[in-house]
Design an enzyme around this catalytic site. Structure first.
Site, PDB file in Angstrom:
ATOM      1  NE  ARG A  26      38.865  31.479  17.705  1.00 41.40           N
ATOM      2  CZ  ARG A  26      39.083  31.913  16.425  1.00 41.40           C
ATOM      3  NH1 ARG A  26      39.507  33.009  16.185  1.00 41.40           N
ATOM      4  NH2 ARG A  26      38.594  31.150  15.166  1.00 41.40           N
TER       5      ARG A  26
HETATM    6  N1  EPU Z   1      42.080  20.286   7.940  1.00 44.47           N
HETATM    7  C1  EPU Z   1      42.085  18.775   7.953  1.00 44.47           C
HETATM    8  N2  EPU Z   1      41.162  18.193   8.594  1.00 44.47           N
HETATM    9  C2  EPU Z   1      40.254  18.680   9.023  1.00 44.47           C
HETATM   10  C3  EPU Z   1      40.046  19.989   9.420  1.00 44.47           C
HETATM   11  C4  EPU Z   1      41.106  20.844   8.773  1.00 44.47           C
HETATM   12  O1  EPU Z   1      43.101  18.476   7.071  1.00 44.47           O
HETATM   13  O2  EPU Z   1      39.457  17.728   9.920  1.00 44.47           O
HETATM   14  C5  EPU Z   1      42.878  21.290   7.296  1.00 44.47           C
HETATM   15  C6  EPU Z   1      41.982  21.847   6.145  1.00 44.47           C
HETATM   16  O3  EPU Z   1      41.851  20.998   4.968  1.00 44.47           O
HETATM   17  C7  EPU Z   1      42.861  23.108   5.928  1.00 44.47           C
HETATM   18  C8  EPU Z   1      43.387  23.576   7.398  1.00 44.47           C
HETATM   19  O4  EPU Z   1      43.233  22.133   8.060  1.00 44.47           O
HETATM   20  O5  EPU Z   1      44.053  23.093   5.081  1.00 44.47           O
HETATM   21  C9  EPU Z   1      42.646  24.430   8.132  1.00 44.47           C
HETATM   22  O6  EPU Z   1      41.109  24.218   8.161  1.00 44.47           O
HETATM   23  P1  EPU Z   1      40.212  25.098   8.133  1.00 44.47           P
HETATM   24  O7  EPU Z   1      40.195  26.107   6.969  1.00 44.47           O
HETATM   25  O8  EPU Z   1      38.811  24.394   8.337  1.00 44.47           O
HETATM   26  O9  EPU Z   1      40.467  26.290   9.444  1.00 44.47           O
HETATM   27  P2  EPU Z   1      40.882  25.924  10.842  1.00 44.47           P
HETATM   28  O10 EPU Z   1      42.165  26.450  11.117  1.00 44.47           O
HETATM   29  O11 EPU Z   1      40.646  24.364  11.295  1.00 44.47           O
HETATM   30  C10 EPU Z   1      39.769  28.099  11.803  1.00 44.47           C
HETATM   31  C11 EPU Z   1      39.007  28.451  12.965  1.00 44.47           C
HETATM   32  C12 EPU Z   1      37.513  28.319  12.942  1.00 44.47           C
HETATM   33  C13 EPU Z   1      37.052  29.063  11.389  1.00 44.47           C
HETATM   34  C14 EPU Z   1      37.984  28.532  10.144  1.00 44.47           C
HETATM   35  C15 EPU Z   1      37.618  29.591   9.045  1.00 44.47           C
HETATM   36  C16 EPU Z   1      40.423  28.218  15.053  1.00 44.47           C
HETATM   37  C17 EPU Z   1      40.633  27.130  16.182  1.00 44.47           C
HETATM   38  N3  EPU Z   1      39.446  27.805  14.144  1.00 44.47           N
HETATM   39  O12 EPU Z   1      39.647  26.683  11.763  1.00 44.47           O
HETATM   40  O13 EPU Z   1      36.925  28.621  13.917  1.00 44.47           O
HETATM   41  O14 EPU Z   1      35.901  29.007  11.449  1.00 44.47           O
HETATM   42  O15 EPU Z   1      39.527  28.776  10.724  1.00 44.47           O
HETATM   43  O16 EPU Z   1      38.359  30.499   9.039  1.00 44.47           O
HETATM   44  O17 EPU Z   1      41.042  29.296  14.992  1.00 44.47           O
HETATM   45  C18 EPU Z   1      35.974  28.287  16.017  1.00 44.47           C
HETATM   46  O18 EPU Z   1      36.843  29.211  16.624  1.00 44.47           O
HETATM   47  O19 EPU Z   1      35.421  27.766  16.980  1.00 44.47           O
HETATM   48  C19 EPU Z   1      36.239  27.993  14.721  1.00 44.47           C
HETATM   49  C20 EPU Z   1      35.521  27.139  14.141  1.00 44.47           C
END
Ligand code: EPU
Length: 293
Positions: A171
């Site tokens: 980012r």
């Molecule tokens: N998780 C939870 N609870 C939640 C959300 C997530 O337990 O409410 C757990 C999921 O089960 C998983 C882990 O957290 O084990 C990671 O979750 P996820 O795969 O949704 O990815 P993230 O790390 O939360 C990142 C990016 C997203 C992107 C996704 C998919 C950031 C801040 N976020 O989210 O990007 O879409 O990966 O690759 O880096 C954005 O930048 O605006 C964004 C949405």
């Protein structure tokens, strides 16, 4: 219109409400708002503002931004005209305007059998915005495919930024110039059908794990190294927490959704609450990904 904008009357509006230009649909007006039609017009406007000491902010699709209720002073510029949204493929190179939608760049590349950007499917916003914050997923980011960018500095000078000057991290982007006019992405040849399938899979996963079609602006916080901000907020028991019309989303805790009657101030107060609770309960300091104006 104020004297310093002589000659720009056709493209500048005063006190333009910004809420309708953002995904949150919140916040106050911009003192000045411009949608230039040509690159020359844009450069002239940037120069004029620079001479007059008027600050400029570039707005993309407004999908990663929260505008404060009091609005923003100075000039807000949006590259919505066709001159900034061009998209061309030559061999393995995709050249795309900073104002073009990232989604269009992704699907064009896939249909032409060019791999790399398909992991970005479902990320809203413009190519300029995506490069500014190095938009990405766990599987990749836009910066890793970008070889060159044309930019405009605050004084109105146009520069080419090539590989040696471009550095992207989580980012983060080394492009700190005012405007990203266009970029070249060097992609890899692949089978269009397989690529389209991969893209669809990615889209399904995204739809299942994130709120779509809500008033929100993507992830609010950056992921701290080695962990997920969403998971931390979830583990802190904050899903469903509400201040006014702003709610921590039940599906993905790193999203704040604006419900009817929500104000930007509600979102700001909820951000503070979440940050404080995650600090107290989980011992982690969260950093904003969302931009606040
Ligand atoms: N998780 C939870 N609870 C939640 C959300 C997530 O337990 O409410 C757990 C999921 O089960 C998983 C882990 O957290 O084990 C990671 O979750 P996820 O795969 O949704 O990815 P993230 O790390 O939360 C990142 C990016 C997203 C992107 C996704 C998919 C950031 C801040 N976020 O989210 O990007 O879409 O990966 O690759 O880096 C954005 O930048 O605006 C964004 C949405």
């Amino acid at each position: 219109m104020t004297g310093f904008l002589n000659g720009f009357e056709n493209i500048v509006r005063q006190s333009e409400p910004l809420a309708m230009h953002t995904w949150f649909q919140l916040g106050g007006p911009a003192e000045y708002f411009a949608e230039p039609e040509t690159v020359d017009q844009l450069i002239a406007l940037v120069r004029r503002c620079h001479e007059e000491g008027v600050a400029i902010r570039m707005l993309g699709q407004g999908s990663n931004i929260l505008i404060r209720d009091e609005g923003v002073p100075g000039m807000v510029i949006r590259l919505s005209a066709p001159a900034f949204c061009d998209l061309q493929v030559q061999g393995r190179t995709l050249t795309v305007g900073g104002g073009a939608l990232l989604g269009r760049a992704v699907t064009t590349a896939v249909h032409r059998g060019l791999a790399g950007l398909e992991t970005l499917i479902g990320i809203p916003g413009t190519v300029g915005g995506a490069l500014h914050g190095n938009a990405g997923t766990h599987s990749g980011n836009i910066g890793q495919w970008t070889l060159q960018a044309t930019v405009i500095a605050v004084g109105g000078e146009v520069h080419q930024r090539s590989t040696e000057e471009l550095a992207f991290d989580y980012r983060q982007s080394s492009i700190d110039d005012l405007v990203i006019l266009d970029a070249n992405c060097q992609l890899e040849e692949d089978n269009p059908r397989e690529l389209a399938q991969r893209m669809q899979k990615q889209w399904i996963v995204k739809k299942a794990s994130q709120p779509m079609g809500h008033q929100s602006a993507g992830c609010v916080f950056k992921n701290p190294r080695g962990t997920s901000a969403g998971e931390l907020i979830d583990d802190a028991g904050l899903k469903g927490t509400r201040i006014g019309g702003a709610v921590v989303n039940e599906r993905h805790a790193n999203f704040i959704v604006a419900e009817p009657e929500c104000t930007a101030q509600d979102v700001l107060r909820l951000i503070d609450l979440v940050r404080g609770q995650v600090r107290d309960r989980m011992g982690v300091e969260l950093e904003l990904e969302l931009e606040i104006w």
